[in-house]
Design a protein around this motif. Sequence first.
Motif, PDB file in Angstrom:
ATOM      1  N   TYR A 153      -5.447  -0.791 -10.048  1.00 15.11           N
ATOM      2  CA  TYR A 153      -4.964  -1.020  -8.548  1.00 15.11           C
ATOM      3  C   TYR A 153      -5.851  -0.884  -7.504  1.00 15.11           C
ATOM      4  O   TYR A 153      -6.835   0.089  -7.705  1.00 15.11           O
ATOM      5  N   GLU A 154      -5.926  -1.564  -6.433  1.00 15.95           N
ATOM      6  CA  GLU A 154      -6.514  -1.192  -5.224  1.00 15.95           C
ATOM      7  C   GLU A 154      -5.778  -1.362  -3.883  1.00 15.95           C
ATOM      8  O   GLU A 154      -4.773  -2.042  -4.008  1.00 15.95           O
ATOM      9  N   HIS A 155      -6.187  -0.799  -2.987  1.00 19.54           N
ATOM     10  CA  HIS A 155      -5.269  -0.678  -1.965  1.00 19.54           C
ATOM     11  C   HIS A 155      -6.393  -0.299  -0.559  1.00 19.54           C
ATOM     12  O   HIS A 155      -7.202   0.362  -0.685  1.00 19.54           O
ATOM     13  N   ASP A 156      -6.052  -1.234   0.399  1.00 17.40           N
ATOM     14  CA  ASP A 156      -6.652  -1.107   1.658  1.00 17.40           C
ATOM     15  C   ASP A 156      -5.643  -0.321   2.825  1.00 17.40           C
ATOM     16  O   ASP A 156      -4.518  -0.813   2.883  1.00 17.40           O
ATOM     17  N   LEU A 157      -6.105   0.798   3.469  1.00 15.11           N
ATOM     18  CA  LEU A 157      -5.398   1.402   4.393  1.00 15.11           C
ATOM     19  C   LEU A 157      -6.218   1.451   5.731  1.00 15.11           C
ATOM     20  O   LEU A 157      -7.208   1.592   5.737  1.00 15.11           O
ATOM     21  N   ILE A 158      -5.724   0.962   6.748  1.00 14.16           N
ATOM     22  CA  ILE A 158      -6.513   0.620   8.003  1.00 14.16           C
ATOM     23  C   ILE A 158      -6.001   1.942   8.685  1.00 14.16           C
ATOM     24  O   ILE A 158      -4.961   2.210   8.894  1.00 14.16           O
TER      25      ILE A 158
END
Length: 419
Positions: free
Chosen positions: A179-184
């Motif tokens: 899984y991968e996730h981008d959080l601004i």
Amino acid sequence: MIDLVSQLTHRKKGYTLEAPFYTDPEIFATDMDVIFGQHWIFVGVDVDVPQAGDVMLVKLGQTEIAIVRDDDEEIRAFHNVCRHRGARLVHEEKSTVGNLVCRYHSWVYDTTGQLIHAEHMGETFDKSCHGLKPVHVRSLEGLLFICLAENPPADYEEMERQMAPYLAPHNLREAKIAYEHDLIEQGNWKLTIENNRECYHCSANHPELTVPLFAYGFGFDPTELEPAEREHAENYAAMLNDNHRDWESQGLPSKEIDRLDEMVTSFRTERLPLAGAGESHTMDTKRACRKLMGSMTNAKAGALHFWTQPNSWHHFMGDHAVVFSVLPIDAEHSIVRTKWLVHKDAVEGVDYDLDNLINVWMATNAQDGELVGYCQDGVRGKGYVPGPYSPHTEMLVEKCTNWYVGRMLAHLARTRAVA
């Protein structure tokens, strides 16, 4: 115009930076040129591009880098700019290609970056002079670092020499991204890194993360401890020593190496015990994946921490790894990119439950993002003045900030000398 040399030279040791270092677009542009343009930057993992022809895009400020695995299985990196008229070449964050083809005028590059086809350029046109502009890329046991400088810092080899034995048992090259996730985050990249480099805030803000972590592993003021707390701290120190001895006897390097403020390519590592079952960063502290990583045979091997300046931190456990990068957007916004890795043969729903694998750090990232936003709101105001770091729990934040100041001053001194 801000006098950067004066601001940096007169920065008070043990204190946060002046407000413009977190808010000013001109200083941010200098950060991108000096820090992110001249140092080794963590951008991903080998298995982001697992097969020949796989491409990944990474953006640092306004600069885009295409990372490609070529037909000989070598990982290469290029500026994502066509050498004809500067068009953006690759458009998807991840893709698979035979060759790299510019959509504008159909110039074609192979996966080594060589221009192999360009119509209507005349008989005297030399394709060999118009290949893609390369970017330095190195893999540290499966962790990808790039450097935009023409001559990158040579002490990468020293980091590699010391860190490779720590990372090798986890064998990220034989893993996959679960899984991968981008959080601004609504904050300057330095606020994100400062927040990461301490756990002073953890007990009040991270109910999930503090389940697998021991409170005494991240600093405390010994003068404030009650007798029972002092005993707990002493027990933790003894357990840490015992664990290091046992893990190293199993071929797992574990003892602290702290070079956060001693090298250009600075880093820190240590394998720390986990609470409860002691197996993983999960809510029940047990392994999240049945298949262990690499050559790991012991699920109860704690968590290996690895930090690099200026933009990454990582946790490697027996059953999975979590890698993090901070990618600046502008002076007041940053991306925190998180990837969870498991053994390449692990099957979701059989060997691991995805929610169980990711929920501790998904919650923790969201909480940290909110805290960074609070800081960004505060440093904008007229009431902000640099505040003191705790000498007991924020000593690594001071090292991070001191490294930043030193690297900026060194670059500015060289620039003045040339001028």
